[in-house]
Design a protein around this motif. Structure first.
Motif, short mmCIF file in Angstrom:
data_model
loop_
_atom_site.label_atom_id
_atom_site.label_comp_id
_atom_site.label_asym_id
_atom_site.label_seq_id
_atom_site.Cartn_x
_atom_site.Cartn_y
_atom_site.Cartn_z
N LEU A 33 7.31 -15.23 -6.37
CA LEU A 33 7.76 -13.86 -6.07
C LEU A 33 6.56 -12.98 -5.72
O LEU A 33 6.61 -12.22 -4.74
CB LEU A 33 8.53 -13.27 -7.25
N ALA A 34 5.47 -13.10 -6.48
CA ALA A 34 4.28 -12.28 -6.20
C ALA A 34 3.72 -12.62 -4.82
O ALA A 34 3.37 -11.72 -4.03
CB ALA A 34 3.22 -12.52 -7.28
N ASP A 35 3.67 -13.91 -4.51
CA ASP A 35 3.12 -14.34 -3.20
C ASP A 35 4.01 -13.87 -2.06
O ASP A 35 3.53 -13.34 -1.05
CB ASP A 35 2.95 -15.86 -3.17
N LEU A 36 5.32 -14.08 -2.22
CA LEU A 36 6.24 -13.65 -1.15
C LEU A 36 6.22 -12.14 -0.99
O LEU A 36 6.26 -11.63 0.13
CB LEU A 36 7.67 -14.13 -1.44
N SER A 37 6.12 -11.42 -2.11
CA SER A 37 6.09 -9.96 -2.04
C SER A 37 4.89 -9.50 -1.20
O SER A 37 5.01 -8.62 -0.33
CB SER A 37 6.00 -9.35 -3.44
N ALA A 38 3.74 -10.11 -1.46
CA ALA A 38 2.52 -9.73 -0.72
C ALA A 38 2.64 -10.13 0.75
O ALA A 38 2.27 -9.36 1.65
CB ALA A 38 1.30 -10.38 -1.36
N ALA A 39 3.16 -11.32 1.00
CA ALA A 39 3.25 -11.80 2.39
C ALA A 39 4.26 -10.96 3.19
O ALA A 39 4.00 -10.62 4.35
CB ALA A 39 3.67 -13.27 2.42
N PHE A 40 5.38 -10.61 2.57
CA PHE A 40 6.37 -9.81 3.29
C PHE A 40 5.86 -8.38 3.51
O PHE A 40 6.11 -7.79 4.55
CB PHE A 40 7.71 -9.81 2.53
N ALA A 41 5.14 -7.85 2.53
CA ALA A 41 4.58 -6.49 2.70
C ALA A 41 3.56 -6.49 3.84
O ALA A 41 3.53 -5.56 4.66
CB ALA A 41 3.95 -6.02 1.40
N ALA A 42 2.74 -7.54 3.90
CA ALA A 42 1.73 -7.62 4.96
C ALA A 42 2.42 -7.73 6.32
O ALA A 42 2.01 -7.11 7.31
CB ALA A 42 0.81 -8.81 4.72
N TYR A 43 3.46 -8.54 6.36
CA TYR A 43 4.23 -8.69 7.61
C TYR A 43 4.81 -7.35 8.05
O TYR A 43 4.67 -6.93 9.20
CB TYR A 43 5.34 -9.73 7.39
N ASP A 44 5.46 -6.66 7.11
CA ASP A 44 6.11 -5.39 7.44
C ASP A 44 5.09 -4.35 7.95
O ASP A 44 5.41 -3.52 8.79
CB ASP A 44 6.82 -4.83 6.20
N ALA A 45 3.86 -4.45 7.43
CA ALA A 45 2.85 -3.44 7.76
C ALA A 45 2.06 -3.77 9.03
O ALA A 45 1.29 -2.94 9.51
CB ALA A 45 1.88 -3.30 6.59
N ASP A 46 2.21 -4.98 9.54
CA ASP A 46 1.36 -5.42 10.66
C ASP A 46 2.10 -5.24 11.99
O ASP A 46 3.04 -5.98 12.29
CB ASP A 46 1.01 -6.90 10.45
N PRO A 47 1.67 -4.26 12.80
CA PRO A 47 2.40 -4.00 14.05
C PRO A 47 2.38 -5.16 15.03
O PRO A 47 3.19 -5.21 15.96
CB PRO A 47 1.68 -2.79 14.64
N SER A 48 1.46 -6.13 14.85
CA SER A 48 1.42 -7.27 15.78
C SER A 48 2.48 -8.32 15.44
O SER A 48 2.74 -9.22 16.22
CB SER A 48 0.03 -7.93 15.76
N GLN A 49 3.09 -8.20 14.24
CA GLN A 49 4.06 -9.21 13.79
C GLN A 49 5.48 -8.64 13.88
O GLN A 49 5.77 -7.61 13.26
CB GLN A 49 3.74 -9.65 12.37
N LEU A 50 6.35 -9.32 14.61
CA LEU A 50 7.65 -8.71 14.93
C LEU A 50 8.85 -9.52 14.46
O LEU A 50 9.99 -9.07 14.58
CB LEU A 50 7.72 -8.44 16.43
N CYS A 51 8.64 -10.73 13.98
CA CYS A 51 9.71 -11.46 13.31
C CYS A 51 9.05 -12.45 12.35
O CYS A 51 7.87 -12.77 12.50
CB CYS A 51 10.61 -12.19 14.31
N LEU A 52 9.81 -12.87 11.33
CA LEU A 52 9.27 -13.77 10.32
C LEU A 52 10.28 -14.88 10.07
O LEU A 52 11.49 -14.64 10.06
CB LEU A 52 8.98 -13.00 9.03
#
Ligand code: HXC
Length: 258
Positions: A33-52
């Motif tokens: 959960l901690a790892d996914l939380s960090a990875a999803f937050a980083a994804y959401d914050a990164d304008p270069s990433q548009l789908c996961l």
């Protein structure tokens, strides 16, 4: 970024997250959960990433919440930690689109995690189930609610009361998954689908996601009003002007993301 329990890589505008606890069939413990939380937050914050895309292994997307971790906890621990609340706060709260690519077992928390995705693409080997009753408990990460909304009361009730697994074909027939693909093609297909979403105007993908989710959370009248307002919001974007202009000029749109 490197993590203990997941692998994360970026493929152009698509983030690929792979659950990586093979020794426990990707059971979801506090660290996952901690790892996914960090990875999803980083994804959401990164304008270069548009789908996961979130995926597991051939054998298991995830075989549930980690039973060994939960076994020694007292009821007060679950309550005081508000156990499982982080999934809603950190994973479901993701504003950008994400897909679950499921092969093998998606059981208990694994099924619930897949259902948190915007949609599920299933390998023909996928098996979904809520077997918590066999452990003397019940779903705790949304299964009783999301499964019921996805497949209706009869199937959800039967699955929760008996722990019966649902195969990929039944899952597609029942509306739990958007599509079935041969297991060997799962990742390629999911990444291709994610790339297609990533090529869309980014604000429009976020708003479309929010709109469809509204259908689960509000009554029809309120949902329709919110849909109109969100639609009207999108007409204010530069990408809307570009999208309509590009259509008239018979060329692909070039997006600014605003
Ligand atoms: C911890 C797990 C696990 C889990 C599997 N493992 N599922 N560890 N939590 N949820 C571990 C096994 O203990 C084993 O470790 C290793 O993964 C391989 O699993 P096997 O059972 O040997 O594999 P197999 O015989 O192929 O059976 C696969 C399976 C079975 C049918 C998926 O593992 C299974 O039934 N798992 C539990 C499924 C389940 O009940 N999920 C719901 C969890 S509760 P070792 O060390 O022995 O090799 C939940 C929400 C609860 O999700 C909410 C309550 C608050």
């Amino acid at each position: 970024m490197s993590f203990e329990t997941i692998l994360v890589e970026q493929r152009d505008a698509v983030t690929l997250v792979t659950l990586n606890r093979p020794q426990a069939l990707n059971a979801l413990n506090t660290q996952v959960l901690a790892d996914l939380s960090a990875a999803f937050a980083a994804y959401d914050a990164d304008p270069s990433q548009l789908c996961l895309v979130l995926t597991g292994s051939e054998k298991a997307f995830a075989a549930g919440a980690d039973i060994k971790e939960m076994a020694s906890k007292a009821a007060a621990d679950f309550f005081l930690e508000d156990f499982f609340s982080g999934w809603q706060k950190n994973v479901v709260a993701t504003r950008k689109p994400w897909i679950a690519a499921v092969a093998g077992f998606a059981l208990g928390g694994g099924c619930e995690l897949a259902m948190m995705a915007d949609f599920i693409i299933a390998a023909d080997t996928a098996k979904f189930g809520q077997p918590e009753i066999k452990l003397g408990v019940a779903p705790g990460m949304g299964g009783s609610q999301r499964l019921t909304k996805a497949v209706g009361k009869a199937k959800a009730m039967e699955m929760c009361l008996t722990g019966r697994m649902m195969g990929a074909e039944e899952a597609e027939r029942s509306g739990l998954v958007s599509r079935i693909v041969p297991a060997a093609d799962l990742l390629e297909d999911a990444l291709k689908t994610a790339a297609a979403i990533a090529a869309m105007p980014p604000m429009a993908t976020m708003v479309n996601k929010e709109m469809v989710n509204l259908a689960f959370e509000t009554g029809l009248e309120q949902g329709l009003l919110n849909e109109r307002r969100l639609f009207q919001l999108l007409t204010a974007t530069e990408d809307r002007v570009e999208g309509m202009k590009a259509f008239v000029e018979k060329r692909p749109g070039v997006w600014k993301g605003r």
